[in-house]
Design a protein around this motif. Structure first.
Motif, PDB file in Angstrom:
ATOM      1  N   ALA A 321       0.851  -1.186   0.000  1.00  0.00           N
ATOM      2  CA  ALA A 321       0.000   0.000   0.000  1.00  0.00           C
ATOM      3  C   ALA A 321       0.885   1.233   0.000  1.00  0.00           C
ATOM      4  N   PRO A 322       0.629   2.216  -0.863  1.00  0.00           N
ATOM      5  CA  PRO A 322       1.483   3.396  -0.918  1.00  0.00           C
ATOM      6  C   PRO A 322       1.640   4.089   0.417  1.00  0.00           C
ATOM      7  N   GLU A 323       0.613   4.008   1.271  1.00  0.00           N
ATOM      8  CA  GLU A 323       0.740   4.727   2.549  1.00  0.00           C
ATOM      9  C   GLU A 323       1.563   3.969   3.579  1.00  0.00           C
ATOM     10  N   ALA A 324       1.907   2.680   3.303  1.00  0.00           N
ATOM     11  CA  ALA A 324       2.684   1.893   4.276  1.00  0.00           C
ATOM     12  C   ALA A 324       4.145   2.279   4.180  1.00  0.00           C
ATOM     13  N   ALA A 325       4.509   3.334   4.881  1.00  0.00           N
ATOM     14  CA  ALA A 325       5.834   3.923   4.730  1.00  0.00           C
ATOM     15  C   ALA A 325       6.784   3.537   5.855  1.00  0.00           C
ATOM     16  N   LEU A 326       6.635   2.329   6.424  1.00  0.00           N
ATOM     17  CA  LEU A 326       7.543   1.879   7.470  1.00  0.00           C
ATOM     18  C   LEU A 326       8.916   1.589   6.854  1.00  0.00           C
ATOM     19  N   PRO A 327       9.959   2.296   7.284  1.00  0.00           N
ATOM     20  CA  PRO A 327      11.287   2.050   6.712  1.00  0.00           C
ATOM     21  C   PRO A 327      11.806   0.685   7.134  1.00  0.00           C
ATOM     22  N   PRO A 328      12.796   0.163   6.420  1.00  0.00           N
ATOM     23  CA  PRO A 328      13.426  -1.087   6.844  1.00  0.00           C
ATOM     24  C   PRO A 328      14.059  -0.923   8.229  1.00  0.00           C
ATOM     25  N   LEU A 329      14.131  -2.019   8.990  1.00  0.00           N
ATOM     26  CA  LEU A 329      14.726  -1.945  10.330  1.00  0.00           C
ATOM     27  C   LEU A 329      16.169  -1.466  10.280  1.00  0.00           C
ATOM     28  N   ARG A 330      16.885  -1.859   9.241  1.00  0.00           N
ATOM     29  CA  ARG A 330      18.269  -1.391   9.088  1.00  0.00           C
ATOM     30  C   ARG A 330      18.316   0.127   9.005  1.00  0.00           C
ATOM     31  N   THR A 331      17.375   0.708   8.268  1.00  0.00           N
ATOM     32  CA  THR A 331      17.320   2.164   8.141  1.00  0.00           C
ATOM     33  C   THR A 331      17.016   2.813   9.488  1.00  0.00           C
ATOM     34  N   ILE A 332      16.055   2.244  10.199  1.00  0.00           N
ATOM     35  CA  ILE A 332      15.697   2.787  11.514  1.00  0.00           C
ATOM     36  C   ILE A 332      16.903   2.755  12.450  1.00  0.00           C
ATOM     37  N   THR A 333      17.583   1.613  12.493  1.00  0.00           N
ATOM     38  CA  THR A 333      18.731   1.471  13.390  1.00  0.00           C
ATOM     39  C   THR A 333      19.850   2.440  13.027  1.00  0.00           C
ATOM     40  N   ALA A 357       5.269   5.139  15.920  1.00  0.00           N
ATOM     41  CA  ALA A 357       3.903   5.487  15.512  1.00  0.00           C
ATOM     42  C   ALA A 357       3.545   4.928  14.134  1.00  0.00           C
ATOM     43  N   LEU A 358       4.543   4.442  13.372  1.00  0.00           N
ATOM     44  CA  LEU A 358       4.298   4.013  11.998  1.00  0.00           C
ATOM     45  C   LEU A 358       3.600   2.659  11.860  1.00  0.00           C
ATOM     46  N   PRO A 359       4.012   1.626  12.613  1.00  0.00           N
ATOM     47  CA  PRO A 359       3.423   0.290  12.367  1.00  0.00           C
ATOM     48  C   PRO A 359       1.931   0.247  12.677  1.00  0.00           C
ATOM     49  N   THR A 360       1.192  -0.467  11.821  1.00  0.00           N
ATOM     50  CA  THR A 360      -0.241  -0.650  12.057  1.00  0.00           C
ATOM     51  C   THR A 360      -0.535  -2.048  12.607  1.00  0.00           C
ATOM     52  N   GLN A 361       0.389  -2.976  12.397  1.00  0.00           N
ATOM     53  CA  GLN A 361       0.209  -4.332  12.902  1.00  0.00           C
ATOM     54  C   GLN A 361       1.144  -4.575  14.082  1.00  0.00           C
ATOM     55  N   TYR A 362       0.682  -5.439  15.020  1.00  0.00           N
ATOM     56  CA  TYR A 362       1.460  -5.678  16.235  1.00  0.00           C
ATOM     57  C   TYR A 362       2.821  -6.289  15.908  1.00  0.00           C
ATOM     58  N   ALA A 363       2.884  -7.196  14.958  1.00  0.00           N
ATOM     59  CA  ALA A 363       4.157  -7.836  14.617  1.00  0.00           C
ATOM     60  C   ALA A 363       5.184  -6.809  14.156  1.00  0.00           C
ATOM     61  N   GLU A 364       4.751  -5.871  13.297  1.00  0.00           N
ATOM     62  CA  GLU A 364       5.665  -4.821  12.843  1.00  0.00           C
ATOM     63  C   GLU A 364       6.071  -3.917  13.991  1.00  0.00           C
ATOM     64  N   TYR A 365       5.090  -3.604  14.850  1.00  0.00           N
ATOM     65  CA  TYR A 365       5.397  -2.757  16.000  1.00  0.00           C
ATOM     66  C   TYR A 365       6.432  -3.428  16.899  1.00  0.00           C
ATOM     67  N   ALA A 366       6.289  -4.736  17.124  1.00  0.00           N
ATOM     68  CA  ALA A 366       7.233  -5.464  17.977  1.00  0.00           C
ATOM     69  C   ALA A 366       8.637  -5.426  17.377  1.00  0.00           C
ATOM     70  N   LEU A 367       8.740  -5.564  16.056  1.00  0.00           N
ATOM     71  CA  LEU A 367      10.047  -5.505  15.395  1.00  0.00           C
ATOM     72  C   LEU A 367      10.704  -4.142  15.603  1.00  0.00           C
ATOM     73  N   VAL A 368       9.911  -3.072  15.417  1.00  0.00           N
ATOM     74  CA  VAL A 368      10.444  -1.726  15.601  1.00  0.00           C
ATOM     75  C   VAL A 368      10.839  -1.503  17.062  1.00  0.00           C
ATOM     76  N   TYR A 369       9.964  -1.931  17.978  1.00  0.00           N
ATOM     77  CA  TYR A 369      10.228  -1.735  19.406  1.00  0.00           C
ATOM     78  C   TYR A 369      11.540  -2.418  19.801  1.00  0.00           C
ATOM     79  N   GLN A 403       1.590  -2.158  29.419  1.00  0.00           N
ATOM     80  CA  GLN A 403       0.149  -2.338  29.222  1.00  0.00           C
ATOM     81  C   GLN A 403      -0.348  -1.774  27.897  1.00  0.00           C
ATOM     82  N   SER A 404       0.405  -0.853  27.326  1.00  0.00           N
ATOM     83  CA  SER A 404      -0.038  -0.226  26.080  1.00  0.00           C
ATOM     84  C   SER A 404       1.176   0.270  25.305  1.00  0.00           C
ATOM     85  N   ARG A 405       0.917   0.650  24.061  1.00  0.00           N
ATOM     86  CA  ARG A 405       1.996   1.236  23.265  1.00  0.00           C
ATOM     87  C   ARG A 405       2.515   2.518  23.908  1.00  0.00           C
TER      88      ARG A 405
END
Length: 535
Positions: A321-333, A357-369, A403-405
């Motif tokens: 999806a064009p709006e899914a602009a989560l960068p690669p983890l390498r880029t974030i790091t 704030a970017l991930p919409t799915q829990y799995a992606e959020y966990a990777l970023v976290y 308990q929450s993000r």
């Protein structure tokens, strides 16, 4: 501050010149003394010397021979010869071999000071010379491939804090693209390398890029390698063809259709199997990191035998999806590491907020976290305070404990504050310890060598940086601190001991009693004898 070395085999000449130059107002110099050419060479190996004031005739080594050694060690050093014997041949040889002046001792102090000022002016002029700029421009042109690669990696890492794509940056790096228009992205991969050295492979990779650039010459094209297997082409219609949608559509078609010719030419001329993948449409600059990662994934997965592929990236097929602009983890790091190294706590915290704030799915959020948590943990373990790190680690490495993000984000930000506070504390403590060690050494060695070079060797810093750091931390010059200590010690010895003036001068670091007397009187408007009598 420039460093001046006085060299003569007659001690009274060296000391006299030292005192005269030291007492001359307006000369910002760090002055050193050498009573033989051998001692001069020792100084020249210990620190950079900017100006040498040397006798010509000395036992063991002449001034001209010393000059050759000086120029070999410090090519920009200015040598001033001082002699008691006028010899035209020697003077001519000294000037021909690069000395800045040749002075007779009978010419007096004014001629010496004038020559030193001339050397200082020459050094200042050289530091502003146009030749430096010409050399820099020449080196820049040779370094452009590396600079292009660094710029491309910055674009692909999506460094939002410092945008890599600006018109100014594109012009500076001679990149023929426009920052206000989209681009067509293409990735090439060398499928297999044959035998050959690293240099041979680098040359072949550069040849592949040149082939691509030649085929796409009707367009505005930029190409650079990302590693020893991959290169990227970014393309736009040339400025002359305009900005109509038909132009862009035709350009995309031309880029895709030309891939076959590039592949065949690489195979025929270079005997290299090359795979290429191109986007199905134009992309905004901000989307390039995402598109780049998807293209690389397609090349890795591949089709058929996974070599000599010609692929088109269809984002609908990839489910992007064009709006899914989560960068690669390498880029974030990489981005966060860069901010930890160069940025402020506020900038680092804002980046954490942005990425979480970017991930919409829990799995992606966990990777970023966990990518952020691992980076923070690596910083904490550098401190070595085990109990604190263990407590923080439990919170960092257990996302489900929050308990929450929002709670998880607060913990990341609290840990960030801990890291920056500790870093600041350690920096302050190390600086304080360095200044304290320096002060302790100075107080215990007032009679010894307290030159900037000697002190810098005690604390393992560059002499120039030590001078700047000390002034930043204490608000006073290091030389002034030493002078005040010597003055106070001299007062103490004058009032509490029967020592003679020359003995006191020696104990507080003055080579001659005459220089000590002038120094003392300049400070308190009394000679040492007058001060002792009054006290």
């Amino acid at each position: 501050m420039n460093r001046l070395l006085i060299v003569d085999d007659e001690r009274f000449t060296v000391d006299g010149l030292y005192e005269m130059i030291e007492d001359t107002p307006g000369l910002e110099l760090d002055i050193y003394r050498a009573y033989s050419p051998e001692e001069a060479l020792e100084w020249l190996t210990r620190t950079k010397i900017d100006i040498v004031l040397s006798d010509v005739r000395m036992p063991g080594m002449t001034g001209l021979e010393l000059q050759q050694r000086i120029v070999a060690q410090w090519p920009r050093c200015k040598v001033i010869f001082l002699t008691g014997i006028h010899n035209l041949e020697t003077a001519q040889l000294a000037i021909r071999t690069g000395s800045i002046d040749y002075i007779l001792k009978t010419e007096g102090d004014e001629a010496i000071i004038r020559s030193i000022r001339k050397a200082i002016d020459s050094l200042a002029a050289e530091s502003q010379s146009q030749q430096f700029m010409l050399q820099a421009k020449d080196q820049l042109s040779r370094a452009l491939p590396l600079l292009h690669r660094d710029w491309l990696m910055a674009v692909l890492e999506s460094n939002a804090a410092q945008p890599a794509v600006t018109e100014e940056k594109l012009q500076e790096l001679h990149i023929p693209l426009r920052g206000d228009a989209p681009v067509i992205a293409l990735i090439g991969r060398i499928d297999r390398w044959g035998e050959g050295s690293y240099h041979d492979r680098a040359l072949m990779l550069y040849a592949v890029q040149n082939i691509a650039a030649e085929y796409y010459a009707p367009l505005a094209v930029f190409t650079a390698s990302t590693d020893m297997h991959h290169f990227v082409c970014l393309l736009q219609p040339s400025a002359e063809t305009g900005e109509q949608s038909e132009t862009w559509r035709d350009t995309v078609s031309f880029v895709q259709g030309t891939m076959e010719s590039i592949q065949q030419t690489c195979d025929r001329l270079l005997h290299l199997p090359v795979s290429l993948i191109c986007g199905a449409q134009t992309e905004d600059w901000e989307q390039l990191p995402r598109v780049y990662e998807q293209m690389k994934k397609r090349l890795v997965v591949g089709l058929g035998t996974r070599d000599r592929m010609l692929l088109i990236l269809d984002q609908r097929e990839e489910g992007i999806a064009p709006e899914a602009a989560l960068p690669p983890l390498r880029t974030i790091t990489l981005q966060l590491e860069r901010l930890l190294e160069d940025g402020t706590e506020e900038a680092f915290a804002e980046a954490i907020k942005s990425y979480t704030a970017l991930p919409t799915q829990y799995a992606e959020y966990a990777l970023v976290y966990y990518a952020i948590a691992n980076l923070l943990l690596s910083q904490l373990t550098q401190g070595g305070e085990g109990r604190m790190e263990t407590a923080i680690m439990d919170g960092l490495m257990n996302l489900s404990a929050h308990q929450s993000r929002e709670a998880a984000l607060r913990y990341l930000l609290q840990t960030t504050s801990t890291i920056y506070a500790r870093r600041k504390s350690i920096q302050h403590e190390r600086t304080h310890q360095l200044i304290a060690r320096l002060h302790q050494y100075i107080r215990g060695n007032l009679a010894g060598d307290l030159s900037l070079t000697s002190l810098s060797e005690i604390v393992y810093l560059n002499p120039a940086y030590l001078s700047v750091l000390y002034k930043q931390q204490t608000g006073t010059n290091l030389s002034e601190y030493i002078a005040e200590l010597r003055l106070e010690k001299a007062k103490e010895l004058l009032t509490a001991t029967p020592l003679k003036i020359h003995e006191i001068a020696d104990k507080v670091g003055f080579e001659t009693s005459g220089y000590f007397i002038r120094f003392f009187k300049k400070r308190i408007q009394l000679t040492p004898q007058e001060y002792r009598a009054r006290e």
